[in-house]
Design an enzyme around this catalytic site. Structure first.
Site, short mmCIF file in Angstrom:
data_model
loop_
_atom_site.label_atom_id
_atom_site.label_comp_id
_atom_site.label_asym_id
_atom_site.label_seq_id
_atom_site.Cartn_x
_atom_site.Cartn_y
_atom_site.Cartn_z
N GLU A 84 3.80 5.67 4.16
CA GLU A 84 4.93 5.12 4.91
C GLU A 84 5.25 6.15 5.98
O GLU A 84 5.89 7.16 5.71
CB GLU A 84 6.13 4.87 3.99
CG GLU A 84 7.30 4.24 4.72
CD GLU A 84 8.60 4.28 3.94
OE1 GLU A 84 9.43 3.38 4.12
OE2 GLU A 84 8.81 5.25 3.17
N ASP B 206 5.93 7.63 -0.01
CA ASP B 206 7.21 7.24 0.56
C ASP B 206 7.70 8.27 1.57
O ASP B 206 7.66 9.48 1.30
CB ASP B 206 8.24 7.09 -0.58
CG ASP B 206 9.60 6.69 -0.10
OD1 ASP B 206 9.76 5.51 0.28
OD2 ASP B 206 10.51 7.55 -0.09
N ASP C 134 4.08 4.43 -6.54
CA ASP C 134 4.90 4.94 -5.46
C ASP C 134 5.17 6.41 -5.72
O ASP C 134 5.61 6.79 -6.82
CB ASP C 134 6.23 4.18 -5.41
CG ASP C 134 6.62 3.75 -4.01
OD1 ASP C 134 6.40 4.56 -3.08
OD2 ASP C 134 7.14 2.64 -3.83
N HIS D 161 9.75 -4.25 -0.02
CA HIS D 161 11.05 -4.16 -0.68
C HIS D 161 12.16 -3.67 0.24
O HIS D 161 13.33 -3.70 -0.15
CB HIS D 161 10.94 -3.21 -1.88
CG HIS D 161 10.59 -1.80 -1.48
ND1 HIS D 161 9.36 -1.46 -0.96
CD2 HIS D 161 11.32 -0.65 -1.49
CE1 HIS D 161 9.34 -0.18 -0.70
NE2 HIS D 161 10.51 0.34 -1.00
N ASP D 162 11.82 -3.22 1.45
CA ASP D 162 12.81 -2.70 2.40
C ASP D 162 13.10 -3.66 3.54
O ASP D 162 13.89 -3.32 4.43
CB ASP D 162 12.32 -1.38 2.99
CG ASP D 162 12.45 -0.22 2.02
OD1 ASP D 162 13.29 -0.29 1.10
OD2 ASP D 162 11.71 0.77 2.17
#
Length: 560
Positions: free
Chosen positions: A257, A200, A99, A332-333
């Site tokens: 993302e 991200d 990430d 994870h979100d």
């Protein structure tokens, strides 16, 4: 020579390290825990691991606030552990992607410490630092996590911009020196042997010139930061330079993302010929229950499988044969997919396996989030004291401020909290689900005694077994080339609550039928079928060229 697009034949397993497996008993998952469980991931069939941030961090946002890009946080292990993880994964045919958080860093990063000490100095230009106006913030932007997107620098007239929490100051990508620092760091990690990056919040890099205010969209007098900081004109030029100076020189997987992409800009990000990234996540259908642009958890709306189908088909038709998506139903979100996408009567083996096949066989690279493969569920904590996630607390307080009772606000949190996906992995039915011998950093979901990996590994009819079957179908079967290279086309679009599509390649065709309702339905096929490849009810119910689809059934067949 064209670089190999190996990621078209990948299945990525996402690990949230803090919650995966704790090897040293301190209650926090770590790199040594991941090393110990590499065989589990290999046996699942995944050949890439996406590792959520493990860099040195004060953990205000669980690692998405990076204080040192070059070193591993001691909570997760050592730099040597990271080297060993890369090497051990490679032995098993697994690549590691990391990430990468470069829209912002931590306020404890040395760059920001120097910027605070001298806001007009060279490091001050690494960030968005401006003097206030009449003792107030420079503009009325609202942070994604609530409140002003500006924080004063103590003892000065200056404020700094933070799109996310106040401990995550935004980096100024207009500054060439900052960009050079980022490029150096990225190439350093690539030299260590990682296979790429998940980027991200990458469409927030470019801010509107002048950072203007906009008309307020809430009673707080603020406005969504998206107006001036999301997918702004000129971002593609920044990202192309980034690509060309770093990962674009190698055979890497990069997945963005990328909130805020438009149909007009999509292909420039995901083109197989010249995209900024290998792929971006297809998120258009991930928050159907919330109203934009703020997506406050209390600002809800009804949705149906028809809405999901519309968004899913629209995105894939826009991408066509020229683009590539990262496809997922969990991360994870987001809440757990079984609770998120299925009504109560569908939250079972059939619903879970239907959702799995629906996305695992799409055109694109599929991502499996840890625990998804065993059907892990949301965990409704009874008190806000049990929740760790910073976004959860901000959304709870926002709901209270806008008139919701504590009970109502807690119920919204139970539905939407990111902690739903962050509860410790359920390895077995021993204490703490086998995750740790210590006290887990976040409470384990109490359903672990009846829902865990050890139990499912012994069950030929488990959700885990189905995931292995679908991943094997995608990567190691006579259909693998069709699934990785074939076209995508919606099918039976007019059928309500049915998500159906065809994958075609070199004269062969697969039909995927997903019955997203609790009732049976009969479907008359428009083309003959040759054979059933898989069915979560084991045997398909055909009568001639008509099939009876049972509640939450998925049927995968070869068409003539």
């Amino acid at each position: 020579m064209e670089k190999e697009k190996w990621w078209k034949k990948a299945v990525v397993y996402q690990i949230y390290p803090r919650s995966f497996y704790d090897a040293n008993g301190d209650g926090i998952g770590d790199l040594r825990g991941i090393i110990e469980k590499l065989d589990y991931i290999r046996d699942l069939g995944a050949n890439v691991i996406w590792l959520c941030p493990v860099y040195k961090s004060p953990m205000d946002d669980n690692g998405y606030d990076i204080a040192d890009y070059y070193h591993i946080d001691e909570a997760f292990g050592t730099d040597e552990d990271m080297d060993e993880l890369i090497a051990e994964a490679k032995k098993r045919g697994i690549r590691i992607i990391m990430d990468l958080v470069v829209n912002h860093c931590s306020d404890e990063h040395k760059w920001f410490q120097k910027a605070k000490a001298d806001p007009e100095g060279p490091y001050g230009k690494y960030f968005y630092i401006k003097k206030g106006i009449d003792g107030k913030a420079p503009n009325n932007w609202r942070s994604i996590f609530g409140g002003s997107a500006w924080e004063p620098i103590e003892g000065t007239d200056y404020y700094y911009l933070h799109i996310f929490t106040k401990k995550q100051p935004d980096l100024n990508w207009e500054n060439k020196e900052l960009r050079e620092e980022i490029y150096k760091m990225v190439n350093w990690w690539l030299d260590k042997g990682i296979g790429g990056f998940r980027l991200d919040a990458i469409t927030y890099l470019k801010k509107e010139a002048g950072l203007p205010s906009y008309p307020a969209d809430g009673e707080d007098g603020l406005v969504s930061v998206a107006h001036g900081a999301l997918n702004q004109p000129g971002i593609e030029a920044l990202l192309r330079e980034f690509r060309d100076r770093t990962y674009g020189r190698r055979e890497t997987l990069t997945v963005g993302e990328t909130a805020g992409l438009t149909p007009e800009t999509l292909l420039s990000f995901i083109s197989l010929e010249d995209g900024v990234f290998s792929m971006v996540f297809e998120f258009s259908w991930c928050q159907l229950e919330l109203k934009g642009p703020n997506y406050f958890w209390y600002d809800r709306q009804e949705w149906t499988p028809e809405d999901l189908k519309r968004e899913l088909f629209s995105s894939h038709e826009m991408a066509g044969d020229r683009g590539w998506f990262g496809v997922c139903t969990e991360n994870h979100d987001q809440p757990r997919s079984i609770d998120h996408y299925l009504p109560r009567e569908g939250r079972n083996y059939y619903g879970a396996t239907m959702l799995a096949s629906m996305y695992l066989l799409l055109r694109g690279t599929p991502y499996v989030y840890q625990g998804q493969e065993i059907g892990m569920r949301n965990c409704a904590y009874a008190s806000m004291d049990d929740y760790n996630d910073v976004s959860t607390h901000n959304q709870y307080n926002r709901a209270l401020a806008d008139g919701f009772s504590p009970e109502e606000a807690l119920r919204l949190v139970q539905l939407e909290s990111r902690d739903n996906a962050r509860t410790p992995f359920q390895w077995d039915d021993t204490e703490n689900a086998g995750f740790t011998t210590g006290k887990p950093w976040l409470k384990v979901n109490p359903n672990y005694t009846g829902l865990n990996a050890a139990q499912e590994e012994r069950d030929e009819d488990s959700v885990l077994t189905w995931y292995k079957k679908m991943i094997g179908l995608r990567l190691h079967s006579q259909w693998s080339e069709l699934i990785s290279e074939g076209t995508f086309a919606p099918a039976y679009r007019e059928e309500k609550n049915l998500i159906a599509y065809r994958r075609r390649f070199e004269g062969k065709a697969l039909l995927v039928l997903c019955n997203m309702q609790p009732e049976e339905r009969e479907l008359k096929l428009s083309a003959a079928y040759r054979q059933v490849i898989a069915d979560n009810y084991k045997e398909a119910a055909f009568a001639g060229n008509t099939v009876c689809l049972r509640p939450y059934e998925v049927l995968i067949a070869e068409e003539a």
